[in-house]
Design an enzyme around this catalytic site. Structure first.
Site, PDB file in Angstrom:
ATOM      1  N   ARG A 170     -22.117  35.906  25.756  1.00 22.24           N
ATOM      2  CA  ARG A 170     -21.207  35.024  26.490  1.00 22.24           C
ATOM      3  C   ARG A 170     -19.755  35.449  26.291  1.00 22.24           C
ATOM      4  O   ARG A 170     -18.960  35.458  27.234  1.00 22.24           O
ATOM      5  CB  ARG A 170     -21.396  33.575  26.030  1.00 22.24           C
ATOM      6  CG  ARG A 170     -22.657  32.912  26.563  1.00 22.24           C
ATOM      7  CD  ARG A 170     -22.829  31.521  25.989  1.00 22.24           C
ATOM      8  NE  ARG A 170     -23.232  31.569  24.590  1.00 22.24           N
ATOM      9  CZ  ARG A 170     -23.194  30.522  23.772  1.00 22.24           C
ATOM     10  NH1 ARG A 170     -22.738  29.356  24.202  1.00 22.24           N
ATOM     11  NH2 ARG A 170     -23.611  30.638  22.523  1.00 22.24           N
ATOM     12  N   SER A 200     -18.436  24.486  13.910  1.00 20.78           N
ATOM     13  CA  SER A 200     -18.637  24.774  15.326  1.00 20.78           C
ATOM     14  C   SER A 200     -19.024  26.220  15.573  1.00 20.78           C
ATOM     15  O   SER A 200     -18.491  27.133  14.943  1.00 20.78           O
ATOM     16  CB  SER A 200     -17.351  24.450  16.100  1.00 20.78           C
ATOM     17  OG  SER A 200     -17.471  24.835  17.455  1.00 20.78           O
ATOM     18  N   GLY A 201     -19.942  26.396  16.516  1.00 23.21           N
ATOM     19  CA  GLY A 201     -20.240  27.729  17.015  1.00 23.21           C
ATOM     20  C   GLY A 201     -19.225  28.155  18.049  1.00 23.21           C
ATOM     21  O   GLY A 201     -19.381  29.211  18.672  1.00 23.21           O
ATOM     22  N   ASP A 231     -25.943  18.321  18.209  1.00 26.80           N
ATOM     23  CA  ASP A 231     -26.753  18.188  19.432  1.00 26.80           C
ATOM     24  C   ASP A 231     -27.542  19.436  19.784  1.00 26.80           C
ATOM     25  O   ASP A 231     -28.399  19.392  20.664  1.00 26.80           O
ATOM     26  CB  ASP A 231     -25.837  17.838  20.619  1.00 26.80           C
ATOM     27  CG  ASP A 231     -25.067  19.043  21.118  1.00 26.80           C
ATOM     28  OD1 ASP A 231     -25.224  19.401  22.300  1.00 26.80           O
ATOM     29  OD2 ASP A 231     -24.313  19.635  20.332  1.00 26.80           O
ATOM     30  N   GLU A 291     -18.232  21.835  26.462  1.00 25.41           N
ATOM     31  CA  GLU A 291     -18.592  23.067  25.766  1.00 25.41           C
ATOM     32  C   GLU A 291     -17.403  24.011  25.973  1.00 25.41           C
ATOM     33  O   GLU A 291     -17.149  24.462  27.099  1.00 25.41           O
ATOM     34  CB  GLU A 291     -19.873  23.681  26.332  1.00 25.41           C
ATOM     35  CG  GLU A 291     -21.134  22.891  26.045  1.00 25.41           C
ATOM     36  CD  GLU A 291     -21.628  23.057  24.611  1.00 25.41           C
ATOM     37  OE1 GLU A 291     -21.251  24.056  23.969  1.00 25.41           O
ATOM     38  OE2 GLU A 291     -22.402  22.190  24.156  1.00 25.41           O
ATOM     39  N   ASN A 294     -28.870  25.019  16.985  1.00 20.57           N
ATOM     40  CA  ASN A 294     -28.193  25.646  15.856  1.00 20.57           C
ATOM     41  C   ASN A 294     -27.679  24.623  14.844  1.00 20.57           C
ATOM     42  O   ASN A 294     -27.136  24.987  13.800  1.00 20.57           O
ATOM     43  CB  ASN A 294     -27.036  26.528  16.346  1.00 20.57           C
ATOM     44  CG  ASN A 294     -25.967  25.743  17.085  1.00 20.57           C
ATOM     45  OD1 ASN A 294     -26.261  24.809  17.818  1.00 20.57           O
ATOM     46  ND2 ASN A 294     -24.712  26.130  16.901  1.00 20.57           N
ATOM     47  N   ASP A 315     -20.928  18.694  14.449  1.00 24.73           N
ATOM     48  CA  ASP A 315     -20.765  19.761  15.417  1.00 24.73           C
ATOM     49  C   ASP A 315     -19.589  19.360  16.319  1.00 24.73           C
ATOM     50  O   ASP A 315     -19.210  18.182  16.355  1.00 24.73           O
ATOM     51  CB  ASP A 315     -22.052  19.915  16.236  1.00 24.73           C
ATOM     52  CG  ASP A 315     -21.914  20.902  17.362  1.00 24.73           C
ATOM     53  OD1 ASP A 315     -21.413  22.014  17.123  1.00 24.73           O
ATOM     54  OD2 ASP A 315     -22.287  20.551  18.494  1.00 24.73           O
ATOM     55  N   LYS A 341     -23.846  27.430   9.317  1.00 29.34           N
ATOM     56  CA  LYS A 341     -23.519  26.000   9.292  1.00 29.34           C
ATOM     57  C   LYS A 341     -24.189  25.332   8.090  1.00 29.34           C
ATOM     58  O   LYS A 341     -23.568  24.543   7.372  1.00 29.34           O
ATOM     59  CB  LYS A 341     -23.983  25.321  10.584  1.00 29.34           C
ATOM     60  CG  LYS A 341     -23.103  25.585  11.791  1.00 29.34           C
ATOM     61  CD  LYS A 341     -23.525  24.707  12.958  1.00 29.34           C
ATOM     62  CE  LYS A 341     -22.536  24.793  14.107  1.00 29.34           C
ATOM     63  NZ  LYS A 341     -22.836  23.834  15.191  1.00 29.34           N
ATOM     64  N   ASP A 380     -18.736  20.877  20.013  1.00 25.62           N
ATOM     65  CA  ASP A 380     -19.004  20.826  21.445  1.00 25.62           C
ATOM     66  C   ASP A 380     -20.170  19.903  21.767  1.00 25.62           C
ATOM     67  O   ASP A 380     -21.255  20.008  21.169  1.00 25.62           O
ATOM     68  CB  ASP A 380     -19.322  22.235  21.967  1.00 25.62           C
ATOM     69  CG  ASP A 380     -18.126  23.170  21.848  1.00 25.62           C
ATOM     70  OD1 ASP A 380     -17.117  22.761  21.246  1.00 25.62           O
ATOM     71  OD2 ASP A 380     -18.209  24.306  22.341  1.00 25.62           O
TER      72      ASP A 380
END
EC number: 3.1.3.3
Length: 391
Positions: free
Chosen positions: A223, A266-267, A336, A187, A339, A178, A313, A180
């Site tokens: 967001r 990554s999201g 972390d 983030e 997701n 991941d 992912k 962030d």
């Protein structure tokens, strides 16, 4: 109490060997009085001299109850690492073997071996390898979630990571991360929000989403909508603010020297993920795409293309492994957030690194550490070997 487990091991009826990597949590002081986590000690240390010099003149019994100070709370029993050493001591190992004896019917301590992985005199990381008396004696899931293991960890201030001790544990070929709060400390979406002054609203949603309290895709769109109007040059503004987590660059360097393929999933957003992949020399990167206004001046707060959510992912891990002809048992995943759990679940080893509370409970393995290099201990790579690979 001895538990008898009937669930068969996925390894079949062969002789089963398990490796437990014990990490002493020296970075996390938890004692009400001076201990430990600030300086190593052993049972041989000289006790400090007692002194009454702090008492003032007239400190004698009195019949006036108003003169008595309130008593401090009675301290609880000392944590065992406080009594026996602020590291993984022999007493700690003895208790660990005793815990295994109580959990695993027929466990024989003489089948166990251990070695210090970090090379220090007062071991911070110890690898324990032991055999099961039968394939049905226990499983990794039971060991990871057993209350007696949890109690052992709390009492000795350690974390125990259990894996099957197979050739695939030692020789992995694909590492997926991941971005962030894993490879980097920030983030990214919160950093973009700071440019517009809406970081508090975005950060609150981010925290809830990463802990699994909100649907990731819905929370991401919510967001991103708050980012409408951010200059499209924001990526160049953010790059100098991005800080790698300690050990991230060295970890990637070592993995590449060992022949690993590497990826970041990554999201977050493609401009930052692609830039980071280039900085670290990663082989693959996938992230989300933010829409830029028609005049190219600002972000619209909308997303385009497929969303890199939890299931996506997981799918990317499967696709990369298949493309590179790598067995899933040879895949390492580090993340972390909630997701990240599905992609951890399909990997040979999924590690929650300084993760959110729910993720720590559900991940196959967890490490709470200041350095990503500690992941290498889970592969059996000693501190000395890490030094060789970094030269």
């Amino acid at each position: 109490m001895v538990h008898n487990f009937s669930r068969p091991s996925p390894l079949g009826e062969q002789n089963i060997s398990i490796v437990a990597t014990l990490f002493y949590k020296s970075d996390s002081p938890r004692h009400p009085h001076l201990h430990a986590d600030s300086a190593l000690h052993s049972p041989c240390d000289t006790l400090p001299k007692a002194s009454l010099s702090h008492l003032k003149d007239g400190a004698v019994p009195t019949e006036n109850m108003n003169d008595y100070p309130l008593e401090p709370p009675t301290p609880g029993p000392d944590p065992l690492d406080h009594l026996y050493g602020s590291y993984i001591s022999q007493s700690c190992l003895t208790d660990f073997f005793g815990t295994l004896t109580n959990i695993i019917s027929g466990f024989q301590e003489q089948t166990a071996t251990h070695r210090n992985l970090d090379g220090s005199k007062s071991a911070r990381v110890v690898e324990v390898i032991f055999s099961l008396p039968s394939p049905s004696a226990t499983s990794l899931d039971f060991l990871r979630k057993d209350e007696m293991i949890s109690r052992f960890e709390r009492e000795w201030n350690v974390e125990a990571v259990f894996q099957y001790n197979t050739v695939y544990r030692r020789y992995k070929r694909l590492a997926v991360f991941d971005m962030d709060s894993t490879l980097i400390q920030q983030e990214v979406i919160d950093e973009i929000a700071r440019v517009l002054g809406v970081e508090e609203q975005v950060s609150a949603i981010t925290a809830a989403a990463m802990n699994g309290e909100l649907d990731f895709e819905a929370s991401l769109r919510k967001r991103c909508a708050l980012l409408n109007g951010v200059p499209s040059t924001v990526w160049e503004t953010l790059k100098p603010r991005i800080t790698l987590n300690h050990g991230a660059a060295d970890l990637i360097k070592i993995l590449k020297r060992l022949g690993y393929k590497t990826a970041v999933l990554s999201g977050g957003f493609t401009p930052m993920t692609g830039w980071l992949a280039g900085q670290l020399g990663l082989d693959y990167y996938y992230a989300n795409h933010l829409v830029v206004s028609e005049n190219g001046n600002h972000l619209t707060g909308e997303l385009t293309g497929e969303i890199v959510h939890a299931e996506k992912k997981r799918q990317h891990v499967l696709e990369i492994a298949a493309k590179e002809s790598i067995l899933l048992d040879q895949v390492l995943v580090v993340g972390d957030g909630a997701n990240d759990l599905p992609m951890m679940g399909v990997a040979g080893l999924g590690v929650a690194f300084n993760a959110k509370a729910r993720v720590q409970m559900e991940a196959p393995a967890r490490i709470n550490s200041q350095s990503l290099l500690d992941v290498l201990y889970l592969l059996g790579i000693t501190k000395e070997e890490q030094g060789v690979l970094l030269r």
